[in-house]
Design a protein around this motif. Structure first.
Motif, short mmCIF file in Angstrom:
data_model
loop_
_atom_site.label_atom_id
_atom_site.label_comp_id
_atom_site.label_asym_id
_atom_site.label_seq_id
_atom_site.Cartn_x
_atom_site.Cartn_y
_atom_site.Cartn_z
N ASN A 139 33.37 16.14 60.55
CA ASN A 139 32.79 17.09 61.49
C ASN A 139 32.24 18.32 60.79
N GLY A 140 32.87 18.71 59.68
CA GLY A 140 32.38 19.86 58.93
C GLY A 140 31.01 19.60 58.34
N VAL A 141 30.82 18.40 57.77
CA VAL A 141 29.51 18.04 57.22
C VAL A 141 28.47 18.00 58.34
N GLY A 142 28.84 17.39 59.46
CA GLY A 142 27.92 17.33 60.61
C GLY A 142 27.54 18.71 61.11
N ALA A 143 28.53 19.60 61.19
CA ALA A 143 28.26 20.96 61.68
C ALA A 143 27.35 21.72 60.71
N LEU A 144 27.62 21.59 59.41
CA LEU A 144 26.83 22.30 58.41
C LEU A 144 25.37 21.86 58.43
N ILE A 145 25.15 20.53 58.44
CA ILE A 145 23.77 20.03 58.43
C ILE A 145 23.05 20.38 59.72
N SER A 146 23.74 20.24 60.85
CA SER A 146 23.13 20.55 62.15
C SER A 146 22.75 22.03 62.23
N PHE A 147 23.65 22.89 61.75
CA PHE A 147 23.37 24.33 61.75
C PHE A 147 22.18 24.63 60.85
N THR A 148 22.14 23.98 59.69
CA THR A 148 21.02 24.19 58.76
C THR A 148 19.70 23.79 59.39
N VAL A 149 19.69 22.64 60.06
CA VAL A 149 18.46 22.17 60.70
C VAL A 149 18.03 23.13 61.81
N SER A 150 19.00 23.63 62.58
CA SER A 150 18.68 24.59 63.64
C SER A 150 18.01 25.84 63.08
N ILE A 151 18.59 26.37 62.00
CA ILE A 151 18.02 27.56 61.36
C ILE A 151 16.62 27.27 60.82
N ILE A 152 16.47 26.08 60.22
CA ILE A 152 15.15 25.71 59.68
C ILE A 152 14.11 25.68 60.79
N PHE A 153 14.48 25.12 61.94
CA PHE A 153 13.54 25.08 63.06
C PHE A 153 13.10 26.48 63.46
N PHE A 154 14.06 27.39 63.54
CA PHE A 154 13.72 28.76 63.95
C PHE A 154 12.86 29.46 62.89
N LEU A 155 13.12 29.16 61.61
CA LEU A 155 12.35 29.82 60.55
C LEU A 155 10.96 29.24 60.39
N THR A 156 10.86 27.92 60.50
CA THR A 156 9.57 27.26 60.21
C THR A 156 8.70 27.03 61.42
N LYS A 157 9.30 26.99 62.61
CA LYS A 157 8.51 26.69 63.81
C LYS A 157 8.74 27.74 64.90
N PHE A 158 8.90 28.99 64.45
CA PHE A 158 9.23 30.04 65.40
C PHE A 158 8.17 30.17 66.50
N SER A 159 6.91 29.95 66.16
CA SER A 159 5.84 30.09 67.16
C SER A 159 5.97 29.05 68.27
N HIS A 160 6.68 27.93 67.98
CA HIS A 160 6.88 26.89 68.99
C HIS A 160 8.22 27.02 69.72
N VAL A 161 9.24 27.51 69.02
CA VAL A 161 10.59 27.48 69.59
C VAL A 161 11.07 28.82 70.12
N TRP A 162 10.23 29.86 70.01
CA TRP A 162 10.69 31.18 70.49
C TRP A 162 11.10 31.19 71.96
N PRO A 163 10.51 30.34 72.84
CA PRO A 163 10.97 30.37 74.24
C PRO A 163 12.46 30.10 74.39
N VAL A 164 13.07 29.39 73.39
CA VAL A 164 14.51 29.12 73.46
C VAL A 164 15.30 30.42 73.53
N LEU A 165 14.84 31.44 72.80
CA LEU A 165 15.54 32.73 72.75
C LEU A 165 15.45 33.48 74.07
N ILE A 166 14.57 33.04 74.96
CA ILE A 166 14.44 33.68 76.27
C ILE A 166 15.15 32.87 77.35
N PHE A 167 14.78 31.55 77.43
CA PHE A 167 15.31 30.80 78.56
C PHE A 167 16.79 30.46 78.43
#
Length: 608
Positions: A410-438
């Motif tokens: 579960n630790g490996v799963g959590a680390l990779i999932s968290f990393t991917v989430s951060i990557i999405f916010f850093l690399t695709k912020f123009s697409h995913v910014w609505p998440v921070l609102i809704f």
């Protein structure tokens, strides 16, 4: 007529005792609950190439190590969710795990993210399926939104007919898709092995690419990870399996993981070796199929099954969304109506709500899959991260046998999932910014709903409520608009209650009407007190409310209950109602929220 039409479309109502017959075996469950994950191989590899093409086609060889990274993440998630299935056999997935181990608000974040994710599952799947159709038939491209909406409506009707019936129908296209892709991958590998594909079509592995950066590679990895959406659906839908539910769910999850890994790896490799470049109106799978078979029967078979599974992948949302909504409703975060089963024992309110919201998204984004996928993926990886973290807390707290290995998984799963989430916010912020609102908005709404239910529970609890005072008598107020048979019937009913006092109230707009009506009333019902309230502003509701307030204040002094009886005639045909002013309806609506007045309607049914 409406009931007959409903029975034709949805089917005969099922008894509650038939619920066991609506559960799924592993074969049907794999088709229904894995269709989202399996279908994502039709656009997951393409998302990697879309990210890499920003540098040049020479960077496409990076799709191989990126694909391997995605498979590592898939393995970690499959192992992690197998543990969740056995730890929480009643379903609920990330929401239940997060709520019980991390607290109320992390649970809400996971629950809301998944609700949004399942709505996006339907919108993305149907949009992607429509793309596959328009790739084969470009003349339909301008009708993308209409085609997608029609598909959503058809899948909704199918799910309203019941889980078993929809599974029996949808299993065939899913397995046909798997067969079609195995044939495609097998034929592609055979062509490569026999020299039928020129090595010059692709850049050799390890070729130096100018302009490549870690940021871009992480962006491509995050984009490719969209192929893992739907992995959690089985853990949410454990109650849909036949007994033993956890064992069957775990086996189905493992089978899905193996199939997904093979299909994803095959498409990534063929796309690289064939030198396929993503195009706006032709999918990567379509290009691979055309390069392998040409535009013959096999090409259209692959495109047809791909389109079918992409559309039917929406069914994963229909299977998981209602069950997640049930868990949230039981915890009083969303309306209780989502816990009610329909005629076919499915959670119809959840199914219909999912359809409506998905159609709105398709229309809003004009069926453009690329615009929806980043939001879709973020909605998955936030719950992934929270559920794996929650399981880590569970193992640390309980320390069962073999807990170190479980914690590591579960630790490996959590680390990779968290990393991917951060990557999405850093690399695709123009697409995913609505998440921070809704997400905060939806969490606030669910929090307020929960507070409302808690408040109701407190007010209805006998231990916390004010003691009920004895009622010494009843004062009845009867609004009348004339001397009619409806009024006569209402008076007869009022007298039968043995009230301490009956007051008829007439509200004239003119003074001469007042005098005339008082004379008529004296002749009609002299033993019932009449009060006339002249209304110079032609309002009926306001004068009556003021009078009720006055009577109520006096009634409280002697512990009397005020009851307002509203006479109402009911037309024989429904459409006749539009010919009348509905005064009784307005009175009921206003008086309903009056603190302590009892409302009674005396209907009189017209015969012609």
């Amino acid at each position: 007529m409406i009931a007959s039409l409903k029975r034709v479309i949805i089917g005969r109502p099922l008894k509650s005792t038939e619920l066991g017959e609506q559960r799924l075996n592993k074969t049907k469950a794999l088709a229904i609950l894995s269709s989202d994950a399996l279908s994502s191989v039709a656009y997951g590899p393409e998302q990697i190439l879309i990210a890499l093409v920003a540098v040049s086609m020479t960077a496409f060889w990076y799709s191989i190590p990126i694909g391997i990274g995605v498979l590592v993440l898939l393995t970690a998630l499959i192992l992690s969710y197998r543990q969740i299935i056995f730890a929480y056999p009643h379903g609920g997935g990330a929401y239940v795990v997060s709520k019980q181990n991390l607290g109320k608000y992390p649970g809400l974040v996971a629950g809301v993210s998944l609700l949004v994710d399942y709505i996006l599952t339907v919108a993305v799947s149907v949009s992607a399926g429509t793309d596959a159709i328009t790739s084969a038939f470009p003349s339909l491209h301008e009708h993308t939104v209409i085609i997608a909406v029609i598909f959503v409506l058809l899948i909704t009707l199918l799910n309203l007919r019941g889980v078993t019936e929809s599974a029996s129908i949808l299993a065939y296209p899913v397995y046909l898709f798997v067969l079609a892709l195995f044939i495609l991958i097998g034929a592609g590998l055979y062509n490569i092995a026999t020299g039928g594909v020129s090595p010059e079509l692709h850049t050799p592995m390890g070729t130096h690419v100018a302009g490549i950066s870690l940021f871009l590679l992480l962006k491509a990895f995050a984009s490719g990870s969209s192929a893992l959406t739907g992995v959690e659906a089985i853990s949410n839908a454990i109650p849909n399996f036949k007994s033993p539910e956890p064992n069957n769910a775990a086996k189905t999850l493992s089978a899905m993981g193996v199939l997904l890994a093979i299909l994803f790896a095959g498409i990534v490799f063929l796309a690289y070796y064939y030198g396929i470049s993503p195009k706006a109106e032709v999918t990567v799978v379509s290009q691979i199929a055309e390069e392998t078979f040409g535009r013959n029967f096999m090409y259209f078979f692959i495109q047809g099954t791909t389109a079918l599974i992409l559309v039917l992948a929406a069914n994963t949302g229909y299977s998981a969304f209602p069950l997640l909504a049930v868990n949230l409703a039981k915890d009083k975060f969303i309306p209780r109506m989502f816990t009610a089963r329909g005629d076919r024992l499915g959670y119809s309110n959840g199914i219909i709500s999912l359809a409506v919201l998905s159609i709105l998204l398709i229309i809003l984004f004009k069926g453009q899959t690329d615009q929806l996928i980043p939001l879709y993926a973020v909605g998955v990886f936030i719950p992934f991260t929270l559920s794996q973290t929650g399981m880590m807390v569970k193992w640390i707290r309980e320390k069962p046998k073999g807990w170190v290995l479980k914690l590591t998984i579960n630790g490996v799963g959590a680390l990779i999932s968290f990393t991917v989430s951060i990557i999405f916010f850093l690399t695709k912020f123009s697409h995913v910014w609505p998440v921070l609102i809704f997400l905060p908005v939806l969490i606030f709404v669910l929090h307020r709903i929960n507070k409302h239910y808690e408040s109701i529970g407190e007010q209805l609890n006998r231990a916390t409520c004010e003691p009920v005072l004895p009622i010494e008598g009843n004062v009845i107020i009867l609004p009348v608009s004339g001397i009619t048979h409806v009024v006569e019937q209402s008076l007869a009913y009022a007298k039968s209650l043995g009230a301490a006092q009956i007051i008829a109230v007439y509200i004239p707009f003119e003074r001469d009407e007042e005098a005339t009506f008082e004379r008529k009333w004296e002749q009609f019902m002299p033993d019932v007190r009449l009060v006339t309230l002249h209304s110079p502003y032609r309002s009926i509701v306001q004068p009556l409310l003021k009078f009720v307030d006055t009577v109520e204040r006096k009634a409280k002094e002697s512990n009397h209950q005020v009851t307002v009886i509203i006479p109402q005639f009911i037309p024989k045909k429904g459409w006749h109602n539009i010919l009348h002013n509905q005064t009784s309806f307005y009175l009921r609506t206003r008086l309903l929220y009056h603190s302590s007045v009892v409302l009674t309607t005396v209907p009189y049914h017209l015969k012609k």
